[in-house]
Design a protein around this motif. Structure first.
Motif, mmCIF file in Angstrom:
data_model
loop_
_atom_site.group_PDB
_atom_site.id
_atom_site.type_symbol
_atom_site.label_atom_id
_atom_site.label_comp_id
_atom_site.label_asym_id
_atom_site.label_seq_id
_atom_site.Cartn_x
_atom_site.Cartn_y
_atom_site.Cartn_z
ATOM 1 N N TYR A 153 0.761 -1.214 0.009
ATOM 2 C CA TYR A 153 -0.049 0.021 -0.009
ATOM 3 C C TYR A 153 0.860 1.230 0.199
ATOM 4 C CZ TYR A 153 -3.248 3.556 1.881
ATOM 5 O OH TYR A 153 -4.383 4.372 1.864
ATOM 6 N N ASP B 182 -5.856 8.515 -3.183
ATOM 7 C CA ASP B 182 -6.676 7.523 -3.316
ATOM 8 C C ASP B 182 -6.955 7.921 -5.203
ATOM 9 O OD1 ASP B 182 -6.776 6.224 -1.246
ATOM 10 O OD2 ASP B 182 -8.710 7.223 -0.633
ATOM 11 N N GLN B 183 -7.305 9.090 -5.395
ATOM 12 C CA GLN B 183 -7.516 9.337 -6.914
ATOM 13 C C GLN B 183 -6.161 9.359 -7.629
ATOM 14 O OE1 GLN B 183 -7.516 11.462 -4.195
ATOM 15 N NE2 GLN B 183 -6.968 13.703 -4.691
ATOM 16 N N ALA C 70 -3.931 6.938 -7.345
ATOM 17 C CA ALA C 70 -3.409 5.672 -6.870
ATOM 18 C C ALA C 70 -3.331 4.773 -8.240
ATOM 19 C CB ALA C 70 -3.874 4.895 -5.752
ATOM 20 N N THR D 138 -13.956 5.881 -10.445
ATOM 21 C CA THR D 138 -14.106 5.142 -9.259
ATOM 22 C C THR D 138 -15.272 4.132 -9.246
ATOM 23 O OG1 THR D 138 -14.606 5.569 -6.795
ATOM 24 C CG2 THR D 138 -15.751 6.886 -8.474
ATOM 25 N N SER E 68 -11.061 0.336 1.030
ATOM 26 C CA SER E 68 -11.449 1.529 1.321
ATOM 27 C C SER E 68 -12.102 2.415 0.150
ATOM 28 C CB SER E 68 -10.243 2.537 1.884
ATOM 29 O OG SER E 68 -9.076 2.459 1.167
ATOM 30 N N CYS E 69 -11.343 2.064 -0.966
ATOM 31 C CA CYS E 69 -12.126 2.588 -2.268
ATOM 32 C C CYS E 69 -11.565 1.465 -3.267
ATOM 33 C CB CYS E 69 -11.632 3.850 -2.297
ATOM 34 S SG CYS E 69 -9.915 4.138 -2.568
ATOM 35 N N TRP F 49 -10.801 1.534 -7.714
ATOM 36 C CA TRP F 49 -10.794 2.267 -9.208
ATOM 37 C C TRP F 49 -10.642 1.448 -10.245
ATOM 38 C CZ3 TRP F 49 -10.998 7.796 -8.623
ATOM 39 C CH2 TRP F 49 -11.050 8.231 -7.186
ATOM 40 N N ARG G 160 -8.138 -0.583 -2.624
ATOM 41 C CA ARG G 160 -7.152 0.025 -1.632
ATOM 42 C C ARG G 160 -7.562 -0.640 -0.319
ATOM 43 N NH1 ARG G 160 -4.163 5.349 -2.054
ATOM 44 N NH2 ARG G 160 -2.503 3.751 -1.992
ATOM 45 N N ASP H 108 -2.252 -2.861 -1.545
ATOM 46 C CA ASP H 108 -3.282 -2.542 -2.776
ATOM 47 C C ASP H 108 -3.352 -3.905 -3.539
ATOM 48 O OD1 ASP H 108 -3.526 -0.094 -2.211
ATOM 49 O OD2 ASP H 108 -1.962 0.811 -3.481
#
Length: 214
Positions: free
Chosen positions: A80, A86-87, A89, A116, A128-129, A131, A158, A165
């Motif tokens: 990770y 995040d946007q 990664a 996303t 957590s999110c 993409w 993530r 990751d």
């Protein structure tokens, strides 16, 4: 009597429909393929060959190839990167892959789309999110000089709580150099994987054993 007969006929039809749906659910569940010893699972596309049966694969990867095309899928566990927002990664990992493919020079790679993924549509609720990125890279096969243009679809999950990751990449060759070893198979491709196949894989990725992350 007519009403009773109609009710019986309706009930019978309902039971048949319920049985059909249950059978389809069982078929869908049966398609889930274990990953990393069953710690993860996902529905893989048709015509999948496990590359680990052909050559050695790193412990942090699961690699699959299409039986009749040059398409491939890689499920990978990587560290990770907490310093990466995040946007950003997915692009970060895409460029890291481009570096591994020696495709970092100008014009050798391009990001065309990053979106996303809604957690409500994912089985991996622990993330957590998530993409999905689409881009292209000009890469060579087996360190050949000839370069092929490959569309790369990348799914990123993530998991900061596990310092991990999860990357899933779908390599889909678009333009094959005549000097590439892949040129011989051009025109013989049958039923290639689609973006919908890849999206289904992302949506069905499921964590069964968090012990996978140590």
């Amino acid at each position: 009597m007519i009403t009773i007969n109609l009710w019986i006929a309706t009930l019978s039809k309902y039971k048949e429909e319920a049985a059909r749906c249950a059978h389809m659910e069982m078929q869908g569940a049966a398609q889930a393929h274990p990953l990393f010893g069953g710690a993860l699972s996902a529905v893989l596309p048709h015509s999948t060959t496990d590359v680990s049966e052909l050559r050695e694969i790193p412990d942090n990867q699961e690699v699959f190839a299409h039986a009749h095309t040059d398409q491939s899928l890689i499920v990978e566990l990587v560290e990770y990167q907490g310093q990466v927002a995040d946007q950003d990664a997915a692009r970060y990992h895409f460029e890291d892959i481009a570096g591994s493919n020696k495709a970092l020079e100008p014009g050798a790679f391009e990001v065309t789309n990053v979106v996303t993924l809604s957690k409500s549509e994912l089985s991996l609720s622990d993330c957590s999110c998530a993409w999905m990125l689409t881009g292209t890279q000009c890469v060579s096969k087996f360190n050949e000089e000839a370069r092929n243009t490959v569309t790369l679809h990348l799914g990123l999950f993530r998991l900061p709580q596990f310092s991990t990751d999860v990357l899933i990449t779908f390599n889909d060759p678009q333009s094959i150099s005549p000097d590439s070893s892949s040129a011989a198979s051009v025109g013989t491709h049958r039923e290639p994987w689609t973006v919908q196949d890849f999206q289904r894989l992302l949506q069905t990725l499921t964590l069964h054993n968090p012990g996978l992350f140590g």
